[in-house]
Design a protein around this motif. Structure first.
Motif, PDB file in Angstrom:
ATOM      1  N   ASP A   1       0.801  -1.226   0.000  1.00 29.16           N
ATOM      2  CA  ASP A   1       0.000   0.000   0.000  1.00 29.16           C
ATOM      3  C   ASP A   1       0.836   1.280   0.000  1.00 29.16           C
ATOM      4  O   ASP A   1       0.299   2.366  -0.158  1.00 29.16           O
ATOM      5  CB  ASP A   1      -0.930   0.021   1.228  1.00 29.16           C
ATOM      6  CG  ASP A   1      -0.175   0.019   2.556  1.00 29.16           C
ATOM      7  OD1 ASP A   1       1.074   0.065   2.544  1.00 29.16           O
ATOM      8  OD2 ASP A   1      -0.829  -0.041   3.617  1.00 29.16           O
TER       9      ASP A   1
ATOM     10  N   VAL B   1       2.191   3.383  -4.197  1.00 30.54           N
ATOM     11  CA  VAL B   1       1.462   4.146  -5.216  1.00 30.54           C
ATOM     12  C   VAL B   1       1.687   5.635  -4.977  1.00 30.54           C
ATOM     13  O   VAL B   1       1.661   6.129  -3.860  1.00 30.54           O
ATOM     14  CB  VAL B   1      -0.043   3.797  -5.207  1.00 30.54           C
ATOM     15  CG1 VAL B   1      -0.714   4.158  -3.899  1.00 30.54           C
ATOM     16  CG2 VAL B   1      -0.744   4.459  -6.387  1.00 30.54           C
TER      17      VAL B   1
ATOM     18  N   TYR C   1      -6.436   6.567 -11.638  1.00 29.90           N
ATOM     19  CA  TYR C   1      -6.181   5.321 -10.898  1.00 29.90           C
ATOM     20  C   TYR C   1      -5.415   4.315 -11.747  1.00 29.90           C
ATOM     21  O   TYR C   1      -4.392   3.771 -11.322  1.00 29.90           O
ATOM     22  CB  TYR C   1      -7.505   4.733 -10.412  1.00 29.90           C
ATOM     23  CG  TYR C   1      -7.405   3.343  -9.836  1.00 29.90           C
ATOM     24  CD1 TYR C   1      -6.637   3.082  -8.707  1.00 29.90           C
ATOM     25  CD2 TYR C   1      -8.092   2.281 -10.429  1.00 29.90           C
ATOM     26  CE1 TYR C   1      -6.547   1.800  -8.169  1.00 29.90           C
ATOM     27  CE2 TYR C   1      -8.023   1.004  -9.903  1.00 29.90           C
ATOM     28  CZ  TYR C   1      -7.248   0.763  -8.780  1.00 29.90           C
ATOM     29  OH  TYR C   1      -7.164  -0.511  -8.268  1.00 29.90           O
ATOM     30  N   GLU C   2      -5.896   4.088 -12.967  1.00 24.78           N
ATOM     31  CA  GLU C   2      -5.254   3.082 -13.817  1.00 24.78           C
ATOM     32  C   GLU C   2      -3.816   3.463 -14.157  1.00 24.78           C
ATOM     33  O   GLU C   2      -2.903   2.633 -14.097  1.00 24.78           O
ATOM     34  CB  GLU C   2      -6.057   2.893 -15.119  1.00 24.78           C
ATOM     35  CG  GLU C   2      -7.369   2.148 -14.942  1.00 24.78           C
ATOM     36  CD  GLU C   2      -8.468   3.002 -14.333  1.00 24.78           C
ATOM     37  OE1 GLU C   2      -8.299   4.248 -14.283  1.00 24.78           O
ATOM     38  OE2 GLU C   2      -9.491   2.428 -13.903  1.00 24.78           O
TER      39      GLU C   2
ATOM     40  N   MET D   1      -1.497   3.104 -11.200  1.00 27.19           N
ATOM     41  CA  MET D   1      -1.194   1.680 -10.985  1.00 27.19           C
ATOM     42  C   MET D   1      -0.136   1.193 -11.966  1.00 27.19           C
ATOM     43  O   MET D   1       0.794   0.460 -11.590  1.00 27.19           O
ATOM     44  CB  MET D   1      -2.472   0.844 -11.145  1.00 27.19           C
ATOM     45  CG  MET D   1      -3.376   0.877  -9.933  1.00 27.19           C
ATOM     46  SD  MET D   1      -2.820  -0.218  -8.618  1.00 27.19           S
ATOM     47  CE  MET D   1      -3.178  -1.816  -9.343  1.00 27.19           C
TER      48      MET D   1
ATOM     49  N   GLU E   1       3.095   2.463 -10.888  1.00 33.40           N
ATOM     50  CA  GLU E   1       3.526   1.755  -9.681  1.00 33.40           C
ATOM     51  C   GLU E   1       4.204   0.429 -10.042  1.00 33.40           C
ATOM     52  O   GLU E   1       5.270   0.095  -9.504  1.00 33.40           O
ATOM     53  CB  GLU E   1       2.319   1.510  -8.771  1.00 33.40           C
ATOM     54  CG  GLU E   1       2.675   0.772  -7.487  1.00 33.40           C
ATOM     55  CD  GLU E   1       1.461   0.476  -6.624  1.00 33.40           C
ATOM     56  OE1 GLU E   1       1.650  -0.184  -5.582  1.00 33.40           O
ATOM     57  OE2 GLU E   1       0.334   0.871  -6.990  1.00 33.40           O
TER      58      GLU E   1
ATOM     59  N   GLY F   1      -3.086  -1.930  -5.027  1.00 33.85           N
ATOM     60  CA  GLY F   1      -4.368  -1.443  -5.510  1.00 33.85           C
ATOM     61  C   GLY F   1      -5.572  -2.020  -4.820  1.00 33.85           C
ATOM     62  O   GLY F   1      -6.703  -1.879  -5.306  1.00 33.85           O
TER      63      GLY F   1
ATOM     64  N   LYS G   1     -11.578  -0.718  -1.120  1.00 33.31           N
ATOM     65  CA  LYS G   1     -12.526  -0.556  -2.221  1.00 33.31           C
ATOM     66  C   LYS G   1     -13.963  -0.452  -1.726  1.00 33.31           C
ATOM     67  O   LYS G   1     -14.842  -0.024  -2.480  1.00 33.31           O
ATOM     68  CB  LYS G   1     -12.378  -1.718  -3.205  1.00 33.31           C
ATOM     69  CG  LYS G   1     -11.062  -1.684  -3.973  1.00 33.31           C
ATOM     70  CD  LYS G   1     -11.014  -2.724  -5.085  1.00 33.31           C
ATOM     71  CE  LYS G   1      -9.783  -2.530  -5.954  1.00 33.31           C
ATOM     72  NZ  LYS G   1      -9.729  -3.470  -7.089  1.00 33.31           N
TER      73      LYS G   1
ATOM     74  N   GLY H   1      -5.817   6.019  -6.296  1.00 33.57           N
ATOM     75  CA  GLY H   1      -5.231   4.754  -5.861  1.00 33.57           C
ATOM     76  C   GLY H   1      -5.830   4.341  -4.539  1.00 33.57           C
ATOM     77  O   GLY H   1      -6.503   5.128  -3.862  1.00 33.57           O
ATOM     78  N   TYR H   2      -5.595   3.080  -4.186  1.00 34.04           N
ATOM     79  CA  TYR H   2      -5.971   2.593  -2.859  1.00 34.04           C
ATOM     80  C   TYR H   2      -4.664   2.387  -2.095  1.00 34.04           C
ATOM     81  O   TYR H   2      -4.090   1.291  -2.084  1.00 34.04           O
ATOM     82  CB  TYR H   2      -6.751   1.285  -2.957  1.00 34.04           C
ATOM     83  CG  TYR H   2      -8.084   1.420  -3.662  1.00 34.04           C
ATOM     84  CD1 TYR H   2      -9.213   1.863  -2.981  1.00 34.04           C
ATOM     85  CD2 TYR H   2      -8.214   1.120  -5.017  1.00 34.04           C
ATOM     86  CE1 TYR H   2     -10.441   1.998  -3.633  1.00 34.04           C
ATOM     87  CE2 TYR H   2      -9.436   1.243  -5.675  1.00 34.04           C
ATOM     88  CZ  TYR H   2     -10.541   1.682  -4.972  1.00 34.04           C
ATOM     89  OH  TYR H   2     -11.752   1.819  -5.623  1.00 34.04           O
TER      90      TYR H   2
ATOM     91  N   ASN I   1      -4.565  -7.527  -9.904  1.00 34.53           N
ATOM     92  CA  ASN I   1      -4.951  -7.312 -11.299  1.00 34.53           C
ATOM     93  C   ASN I   1      -4.145  -8.226 -12.229  1.00 34.53           C
ATOM     94  O   ASN I   1      -3.360  -9.066 -11.779  1.00 34.53           O
ATOM     95  CB  ASN I   1      -4.803  -5.831 -11.676  1.00 34.53           C
ATOM     96  CG  ASN I   1      -3.359  -5.351 -11.573  1.00 34.53           C
ATOM     97  OD1 ASN I   1      -2.424  -6.142 -11.418  1.00 34.53           O
ATOM     98  ND2 ASN I   1      -3.162  -4.040 -11.668  1.00 34.53           N
TER      99      ASN I   1
END
Length: 931
Positions: free
Chosen positions: A126, A129, A140-141, A144, A147, A174, A509, A533-534, A653
């Motif tokens: 975590d 990111v 976000y994408e 990632m 990252e 993520g 999420k 991002g998460y 992912n």
């Protein structure tokens, strides 16, 4: 040997299944005053009863807890956590250490698989990111993708560890922040293992591990070294703590949030002084605090200074477990076990605390904290005058009211392209500027033209507004509240200012699921609070670059710009190296200040903005009521969201799924890697620990002031090509744009030692320059800390560090101790220490020394340019022993004084004697292999 000396192992049947447990009620029946013990002490007592072995955990340890006194004691007690939590910044070096231990066992002819986690370890990725892209629906994408580009090798290493180690799981990038995932998923309250029931406990390699104190789990942050020892079956030892009772009455008034409450508690407890203590919360006020509210408070235990802030299990705990999709069978188990074993919140009036502090929750007002310490509370209504005072006293700039700035002919006018773009600064053309260089009264203002837009950037402008961090994004009330602030702002036709870099980085999420169900994501996105991002992002310094025009204006004109964030830390240079003031606040206020665009505004009186018709809009116009928030919460929070998201938590992912990993139980170290290297601590370790030695003719590498944090000692953020770490990477063929961050490269000791004491804001009294500089005293040359340390090592000169109060506060960062050791520093002499860093120094074989009460370097007349000899270490070392220090200046004059060794227990001495805790464990394992 008798494994149950007090005969308290009992049986209990739940849902037709028999379990064993260690009964505190049975101890009470034997006459022990268990009902007078704080709940947190009861849990420690159960832990030693269950893990008693007569060697590492003795009857004396049990008696120490049975006889717990409110004033504490100097006796050490052991703790064996049920599990360990890690994040990737601290987890990678921990896994490197364990893989390096395996390598040394193999070199010694032993079985490398004897090195394996003995308790479950959950590592959540975590911390890596970064907010490179923001303000767009693709942020976000693309963040990632970046990252993975930056961290592919680290992630392959962690995926290898998941396959190669027993009891080791990895949550891919993520998916969430470790503490929020721990709260919402990992934490059980009560654990069933091998037919035995016992309280859920853990340690984590992140200082905010106490977040799960809010769900009734005793947990705290430790350094990676201690965590590794726990993973390998060693107890963690610490001094029997005092337990301060925090009595809460009343309930939060309208307009106040759990964030305002926690920032108030930080201020109260820091003033009280709770370092090294437990805090336990009780009183009728708990009946009005949900588990997310409690978790917000528990999360900031490190900012309070205490080890934990514990909330006993009660009906609110079970209510949260039900909402977060824990099974009814498990909830029934938690309730029956706790009520049977004196761990249910009841009979609070019988408990004896070391001290009690009362806080009326109904007195809480909207609050922020800053600009560089979480405990520096500022009431919202006092924010503007406080900023004006800070600007004057910290930066010697006289304040100018907003309405007067445009009339002053002293403004620098900028014309440039780009600006509010997601790409890194290097992708833009340089900006051209026409500058009028006159100044008036100190406060600085710059005009920036971007296309058809022209705006004014001044001291006090907000350039980062981040809804971030598990501290607050785990709390649905303030997150729905933030969405409603955005919704109402849109309805009033107002927007965020163009110079503000906005971001939304929740801890799981589940958050975005309920925001979408509430139809509030579109409102946040309309104000450019798009999902980035998460992960921890700005809370740990991964804010990404400022837009180029903003960055250039800040640098060229030394603007004192600000960040506002819903995080837990705001130390100097932590959020962003160009941002000098950082303020913690609720997510709702983050949105508000992004709209205002500056902190020098009284939002209780002045308009936050103006609508399209030039009419004023006030904060009260866009602030939701509690009823509005609760009505939405009742409709959108569902256990199904938790079930869906945590049902796929370990999947990752497609990039994660397709990562190729090496085979085998021994990691194949790549000599060309700049991310992962075998740590040198264990290679060719001797069979026996060497004799202790006094420290002779040492030099001070740094002389530091108060509140030196682990961020100062071992920064986590970005670094440039002029730093020692940057020069190292360039020499290895790494381009500047591929540097990544210190935190991401913690698996490489060669880089991390160069980053030690390299924070751009650290002030060493032995150097003229700010940043990672010192003076090599034999020649009086000023140079980088690392370069001077190498010269001293070549001279075979031992090194020390002199420091003030609260040395090592902040994150539980083992590299702050590892880097210290690798620089050749043998001892640190400070006025006081934060708990985790003191322990980490011992765990690396660095001696923590503390001035005697009333002594400081200044009072003793020590400049740091002397040579230092420390005696009393080699012979008859004992816990808290006073040793003798002789400081000799270049005239031959001597200053003699005593200092206390902060080896607080016998096991600390053993760890120090062996050169560190893992060296101690390794020698034990190698000895056992012989037999």
């Amino acid at each position: 040997m008798e494994k149950d000396p007090y005969k308290v192992k009992k049986e209990i049947t739940l849902a037709g299944n028999p379990f064993s447990y260690y009964s505190l009620t049975a101890l009470k029946d034997q006459g022990y005053p268990i009902d007078k013990l704080p709940f947190s002490i009861r849990i420690l007592l159960e832990n030693v009863l269950r893990n008693y072995d007569g060697f590492a955990i003795t009857k004396q340890h049990i008696e120490t807890l049975l006889d717990w006194q409110p004033l504490g004691s100097d006796k050490d007690i052991p703790f064996k956590p049920a599990r360990v939590l890690m994040q990737d910044f601290t987890g990678v070096p921990a896994v490197v250490d364990i893989a390096s231990l395996r390598a040394e066992v193999a070199r010694k002819g032993g079985n490398p698989e004897s090195i394996n986690p003995l308790v479950p370890v959950d590592l959540v990725i975590d911390h890596s990111v970064q907010v490179d892209y923001f303000g767009t629906n693709y942020s976000y994408e693309r963040n990632m993708e970046k990252e993975y580009d930056r961290n592919k090798e680290r992630y392959q290493f962690l995926k290898w560890a998941q396959k190669s180690f027993d009891n080791f799981s990895v949550v891919p990038p993520g998916m969430g922040i470790c503490h929020q995932v721990n709260l919402e998923y990992f934490s059980k309250g009560v654990i069933s293992r091998d037919g035995v029931l016992f309280p859920d406990t853990l340690v984590g390699t992140d200082s905010h591990t106490p977040m799960v104190n809010g769900i009734g789990v005793v947990a705290w942050g430790v350094g990676g070294i201690e965590a590794e020892a726990a993973i390998l079956g060693q107890p963690i030892y610490f001094i029997t703590p005092e337990v301060l009772g925090l009595k809460l009455t009343g309930k939060l008034p309208l307009g106040a949030t759990a964030t305002d409450l926690v920032l108030t508690i930080a201020n109260v407890l820091r003033k009280q002084g709770v370092v090294g203590k437990f805090v336990e919360v009780f009183g009728p006020g708990l009946d009005h605090l949900s588990v997310p509210d409690r978790a917000t408070i528990g999360n900031m235990s490190p900012e309070f200074g205490c080890t934990i802030t514990y909330f006993p299990i009660d009906d609110k705990t079970l209510e949260y477990m039900r909402k977060s999709n824990r099974s009814e069978e498990h909830i029934a188990l938690v309730e029956k076990y706790c009520k049977t074993n004196m761990l249910w919140r009841e009979n609070e009036e019988s408990i004896r605390y070391s001290e009690v502090i009362a806080l009326d929750v109904s007195s809480i007002e909207p609050t922020v904290a800053g600009p560089k310490r979480p405990q520096d509370k500022i009431l919202l209504r006092n924010f503007k005058p406080t900023f004006i005072d800070l600007l004057n006293h910290s930066f010697e700039r006289e304040y100018i009211e907003q309405k007067d700035r445009e009339t002053i002919n002293s403004l620098a006018r900028w014309k440039g392209e780009g600006g509010n773009q997601p790409e890194p600064q290097t992708q833009h053309q340089p900006h051209k500027a026409v500058i009028e260089t006159k100044e008036k009264d100190g406060l600085k203002t710059v005009w920036i033209n971007e296309g058809d837009d022209k705006f004014m950037l001044s001291d006090g402008s907000v350039v980062i507004a981040a809804i971030t961090s598990c501290t607050n994004t785990s709390n649905p009330f303030v997150m729905i509240g933030a969405g409603l602030v955005a919704k109402k702002a849109r309805e009033h036709g107002i927007d965020v200012k163009p110079w503000v870099k906005t971001s939304l980085a929740p801890g799981s999420k589940v958050v975005t699921d309920y925001l979408k169900k509430a139809d509030l994501m579109k409102d946040l996105e309309a104000l450019q609070f798009h999902l980035v991002g998460y992960g921890c992002t700005s809370c740990i310094g991964n804010s990404g670059p400022l837009p180029p025009a903003i960055a250039k204006a800040v640098d060229d004109h030394e603007l004192v710009v600000c960040s506002v964030l819903s995080g837990n830390r705001n130390f100097e240079a932590r959020v962003h190296s160009q941002v000098k003031m950082n303020f913690l606040m609720s997510p709702m206020l983050v949105v508000a200040y992004a709209i205002a665009g500056r902190v020098d505004i009284d939002l209780s009186k002045a308009p936050i903005s103006y609508d399209k018709n030039g009419l004023p809009v006030y904060l009260k116009d866009i602030w939701p009521t509690d009823d509005e928030i609760n009505e939405i919460l009742s409709k959108v929070l569902s256990p199904k969201d938790f079930a869906k998201n945590y049902g796929e938590i370990f999947e990752g992912n497609e990039i994660w799924k397709n990562l190729e990993i090496p085979e085998g139980k021994l990691y194949q170290w790549d000599k060309d890697s700049t991310y992962i290297k075998e740590i040198p601590f264990f290679r060719d370790i001797s069979a026996e620990a060497p004799d202790l030695k006094d420290i002779q003719h040492a030099r001070a590498l740094l002389v530091l002031g108060d509140s030196i944090t682990t961020d100062h000692i071992s920064p986590a953020g970005a670094f440039d090509e002029h730093s020692a770490a940057g020069k190292y990477l360039i020499s290895r063929g790494v381009k500047k744009e591929e540097f990544n961050s210190y935190g991401s490269r913690r698996g490489n000791d060669e880089l991390m030692v160069r980053g030690t004491f390299a924070n751009v804001r650290i002030n060493n009294k032995l150097a003229e320059k700010e940043g990672g500089y010192t003076t090599y005293l034999p020649t009086q040359e000023e140079m980088l800390v690392y370069d001077a340390a190498k010269k001293y090592q070549a001279d075979k000169t031992p090194l020390i560090v002199l420091a003030g109060k609260e040395y090592g506060s902040g994150s539980s960062r083992d590299w702050a101790a590892k880097g210290t050791f690798l620089l050749g520093i043998k001892a640190v002499l400070a006025e006081s220490y934060e708990r985790i860093h003191r322990s980490n120094l011992v765990g690396l074989g660095v001696l923590p020394l503390q001035y005697k009460e009333g002594d400081t370097a200044a009072k003793l007349g020590i400049s740091g340019e002397e040579t230092f000899t420390i005696t009393g270490i080699a012979k008859d070392i004992s816990p808290m022993k006073e040793v003798q220090v002789i400081a000799r200046n270049d005239k031959g004059e001597e200053i003699k004084f005593g200092a206390i060794t902060r080896l607080d227990s016998l096991i600390d001495i053993e760890y120090y004697r062996h050169g560190g805790i893992l060296q101690y464990v390794l020698r034990q394992l190698l000895e056992n292999e012989k037999h």
